[in-house]
Design a protein around this motif. Sequence first.
Motif, PDB file in Angstrom:
ATOM      1  N   ALA A  90       0.874  -1.189   0.000  1.00  0.00           N
ATOM      2  CA  ALA A  90       0.000   0.000   0.000  1.00  0.00           C
ATOM      3  C   ALA A  90       0.903   1.229   0.000  1.00  0.00           C
ATOM      4  CB  ALA A  90      -0.894  -0.020   1.228  1.00  0.00           C
ATOM      5  N   LEU A  91       0.739   2.070  -1.044  1.00  0.00           N
ATOM      6  CA  LEU A  91       1.664   3.191  -1.256  1.00  0.00           C
ATOM      7  C   LEU A  91       0.880   4.453  -1.598  1.00  0.00           C
ATOM      8  CD1 LEU A  91       4.708   3.976  -1.596  1.00  0.00           C
ATOM      9  CD2 LEU A  91       4.478   3.304  -4.015  1.00  0.00           C
ATOM     10  N   GLN A  92       1.242   5.556  -0.966  1.00  0.00           N
ATOM     11  CA  GLN A  92       0.609   6.836  -1.267  1.00  0.00           C
ATOM     12  C   GLN A  92       1.647   7.939  -1.183  1.00  0.00           C
ATOM     13  OE1 GLN A  92      -2.162   6.302   2.070  1.00  0.00           O
ATOM     14  NE2 GLN A  92      -1.561   8.323   2.855  1.00  0.00           N
ATOM     15  N   VAL A  93       1.294   9.119  -1.665  1.00  0.00           N
ATOM     16  CA  VAL A  93       2.247  10.236  -1.655  1.00  0.00           C
ATOM     17  C   VAL A  93       1.580  11.466  -1.039  1.00  0.00           C
ATOM     18  CG1 VAL A  93       3.566   9.408  -3.645  1.00  0.00           C
ATOM     19  CG2 VAL A  93       1.631  10.988  -4.002  1.00  0.00           C
ATOM     20  N   ASP A  94       2.423  12.364  -0.509  1.00  0.00           N
ATOM     21  CA  ASP A  94       1.936  13.585   0.148  1.00  0.00           C
ATOM     22  C   ASP A  94       2.769  14.750  -0.361  1.00  0.00           C
ATOM     23  OD1 ASP A  94       1.600  14.681   3.640  1.00  0.00           O
ATOM     24  OD2 ASP A  94       1.054  15.615   1.734  1.00  0.00           O
ATOM     25  N   ALA A  95       2.100  15.713  -1.006  1.00  0.00           N
ATOM     26  CA  ALA A  95       2.811  16.836  -1.634  1.00  0.00           C
ATOM     27  C   ALA A  95       2.829  18.081  -0.761  1.00  0.00           C
ATOM     28  CB  ALA A  95       2.164  17.159  -2.975  1.00  0.00           C
TER      29      ALA A  95
END
Length: 368
Positions: free
Chosen positions: A185-190
């Motif tokens: 499970a992978l997500q990004v935060d900008a």
Amino acid sequence: MKLTSVELRRVAMPLVAPFRTSFGTQTVRELLLVRVTTPDSEGWSECATLVDPRYSAEYVDGAADVMRRFFVPALAAVPDLDAHAVGRVLSPFKGHWMAKAALETAVLDAELRAAGQSFGRFLGAARDRVPCGVSVGIMDSIPQLLDTVGGYLDAGYVRIKLKIEPGWDVEPVRAVRERFGDEIALQVDANTAYAVSDARHLARLDPFDLLLIEQPLDEDDVLGHAELARLVRTPICLDESITSARTAAAAIRLGACAVVNVKPARVGGYLEARRIHDVCVAHGVPVWCGGMLESGIGRAANVALAALPGFTLPGDTSASDRYYATDLTAPFVLDDGHLPVPTGPGLGVEPVPELLDAMTTARESLPL
Ligand SMILES: O=C(O)CCC(=O)N[C@@H](C(=O)O)c1ccccc1
């Protein structure tokens, strides 16, 4: 309850490693702790402000000042205070959501300790432990990133969040996918680092099957997020933009987000956080619990919140040792990728006196 004392403590907690985001690098977490007493109880909380107004407009000195000059005198004047009254008493004062959250949480902790009820039970926890994600900062190199992510996966974290910014986005995500596969499970935060004009670039993240892209645009660019959501396939998640249940409902109605990061400090406390949870559940929008590098004090409350039924995605509720060699409380230790929801009265944790004294850099009793 009548407040009999309010104490502010400045605490400096060195991080185990620098934590870099698109808005700066943290090496020491300078916390503002709040301790309130009533005739038959005490309550603790942690104000999530940073030392400088880079995550939001609030900052530690400003939070202490607004509590000292306005919020605590207003609350001290109330003969029979409870947590539900705090928001109402402070509503004439604009903004300062993290300062308001800290005072509401300390009053709630005191109230629940006196009643012998845990935060989890009060909030409506549906689980006795929560799956934990981890937030990974911007690194100096891809190899360093892969080593760090590998270490967290070995530790058992069930979700990886990568901080991104222009110049550090597609390649790090590609490298993590190539090394660790499509299953994690992978997500990004900008953290607001992009503009709508970056849509085509952000769409290059779509092939990597991310859970979400968190807060790509400015916190006030709700329409921009709605437009971006039409141009990229990866679900948009909002953090800084969601300041209340009302703004959550508006963002969902406008198509600006498909997921919400519920961060009690950002919205004035756990009562509003629960309202946001309820609004999102009603709209079928999954939520997860955000983090602000909390010590065990704030972490205890976040883990309790993350146990509510609508928190269907792992949050930034990492173990104490993700950030700190020594926590202020007994450490939160990851067990099979989960943290237990505290069961004691109130937060269910309190600062270890000798650790708190060792990390205290200033303390101040406010006149009531
Ligand atoms: O695990 C944590 O507590 C931190 C999670 C995280 O990445 N928080 C971010 C954020 O933008 O939400 C952050 C907040 C404040 C300071 C640094 C980073």
